[in-house]
Scaffold this motif. Structure first.
Motif, PDB file in Angstrom:
ATOM      1  N   ARG A  64      -0.128  -3.958 -10.961  1.00  0.00           N
ATOM      2  CA  ARG A  64      -1.218  -3.585 -11.064  1.00  0.00           C
ATOM      3  C   ARG A  64      -1.201  -2.281  -9.956  1.00  0.00           C
ATOM      4  O   ARG A  64      -0.904  -2.686  -8.887  1.00  0.00           O
ATOM      5  N   THR A  65      -1.756  -1.223 -10.397  1.00  0.00           N
ATOM      6  CA  THR A  65      -1.922  -0.011  -9.227  1.00  0.00           C
ATOM      7  C   THR A  65      -3.242   0.225  -9.345  1.00  0.00           C
ATOM      8  O   THR A  65      -4.031   0.397 -10.210  1.00  0.00           O
ATOM      9  N   VAL A  66      -3.803   0.080  -7.944  1.00  0.00           N
ATOM     10  CA  VAL A  66      -5.303   0.073  -7.764  1.00  0.00           C
ATOM     11  C   VAL A  66      -5.535   1.071  -6.643  1.00  0.00           C
ATOM     12  O   VAL A  66      -5.094   1.089  -5.585  1.00  0.00           O
ATOM     13  N   PHE A  67      -6.688   2.074  -7.101  1.00  0.00           N
ATOM     14  CA  PHE A  67      -7.230   2.980  -5.964  1.00  0.00           C
ATOM     15  C   PHE A  67      -8.600   2.580  -6.077  1.00  0.00           C
ATOM     16  O   PHE A  67      -9.539   2.591  -6.664  1.00  0.00           O
ATOM     17  N   ASN A  68      -9.151   2.170  -4.790  1.00  0.00           N
ATOM     18  CA  ASN A  68     -10.500   1.651  -4.379  1.00  0.00           C
ATOM     19  C   ASN A  68     -11.154   3.051  -3.804  1.00  0.00           C
ATOM     20  O   ASN A  68     -10.670   3.480  -2.895  1.00  0.00           O
ATOM     21  N   ASP A  98       3.053  12.392  -6.153  1.00  0.00           N
ATOM     22  CA  ASP A  98       4.097  11.672  -5.481  1.00  0.00           C
ATOM     23  C   ASP A  98       3.565  10.372  -5.174  1.00  0.00           C
ATOM     24  O   ASP A  98       4.400   9.393  -4.936  1.00  0.00           O
ATOM     25  N   VAL A  99       2.287   9.893  -4.853  1.00  0.00           N
ATOM     26  CA  VAL A  99       2.011   8.932  -4.666  1.00  0.00           C
ATOM     27  C   VAL A  99       2.026   7.780  -5.744  1.00  0.00           C
ATOM     28  O   VAL A  99       2.667   6.736  -5.783  1.00  0.00           O
ATOM     29  N   LEU A 100       1.848   8.510  -6.863  1.00  0.00           N
ATOM     30  CA  LEU A 100       2.030   7.612  -8.230  1.00  0.00           C
ATOM     31  C   LEU A 100       3.391   7.386  -8.414  1.00  0.00           C
ATOM     32  O   LEU A 100       3.954   6.296  -8.997  1.00  0.00           O
ATOM     33  N   ALA A 101       4.327   8.338  -8.088  1.00  0.00           N
ATOM     34  CA  ALA A 101       5.432   8.182  -8.329  1.00  0.00           C
ATOM     35  C   ALA A 101       6.323   7.098  -7.452  1.00  0.00           C
ATOM     36  O   ALA A 101       7.339   6.354  -7.749  1.00  0.00           O
ATOM     37  N   LEU A 148       1.044  -1.207  -0.043  1.00  0.00           N
ATOM     38  CA  LEU A 148      -0.127  -0.007  -0.015  1.00  0.00           C
ATOM     39  C   LEU A 148       0.964   1.085  -0.028  1.00  0.00           C
ATOM     40  O   LEU A 148       1.882   1.332   0.722  1.00  0.00           O
ATOM     41  N   VAL A 149       0.719   2.151  -0.843  1.00  0.00           N
ATOM     42  CA  VAL A 149       1.315   3.444  -0.875  1.00  0.00           C
ATOM     43  C   VAL A 149       0.148   4.559  -0.669  1.00  0.00           C
ATOM     44  O   VAL A 149      -0.744   4.663  -1.174  1.00  0.00           O
TER      45      VAL A 149
END
Length: 117
Positions: free
Chosen positions: A86-90, A68-71, A45-46
């Motif tokens: 995979r990057t997921v934002f719920n 910054d979170v995506l980086a 988790l970021v």
């Protein structure tokens, strides 16, 4: 107020060091730690250190912090040696968000079929 720590927020407590987590990366503005209920061999988790309820609120209120979170998700993938991930934002309960602090899931280490679940 948006951006300020909330006393009852699990992730704000992790940022404050009040709750332990297995931290894998930290920057001035973000924190990355292993999910306690991993859904893939790599599940990190970021989060932004500042409190925003979800990804939409984060993007609207602090676009540089969202970047910054995506980086940080890319840095985690590099650190974990993931060539695919995979990057997921719920966002919202109907999408599976259970902690009301914006966070990205970085998932990898196995094939990830689409569409998910």
């Amino acid at each position: 107020m948006t951006g300020e720590a909330e006393n009852d927020c699990l992730f704000c407590k992790i940022v404050a060091g009040q709750i332990p987590a297995t931290i894998v990366r930290e920057t001035e503005t973000t924190l990355a730690f292993r999910d306690i209920n991993p859904q893939a061999p790599t599940h990190v988790l970021v989060i932004p250190k500042a409190h925003y309820k979800n990804a939409a609120e984060l993007a609207a209120g602090a676009p540089q912090l969202a970047a910054d979170v995506l980086a940080a998700t890319q840095a985690v993938a590099d650190d974990e040696k993931l060539d695919s991930y995979r990057t997921v934002f719920n966002t919202g309960a109907g999408a599976g968000q259970t902690v009301w602090h914006a966070h990205a899931h970085v998932l990898g280490g196995r094939g990830l079929e689409w569409p998910p679940g």
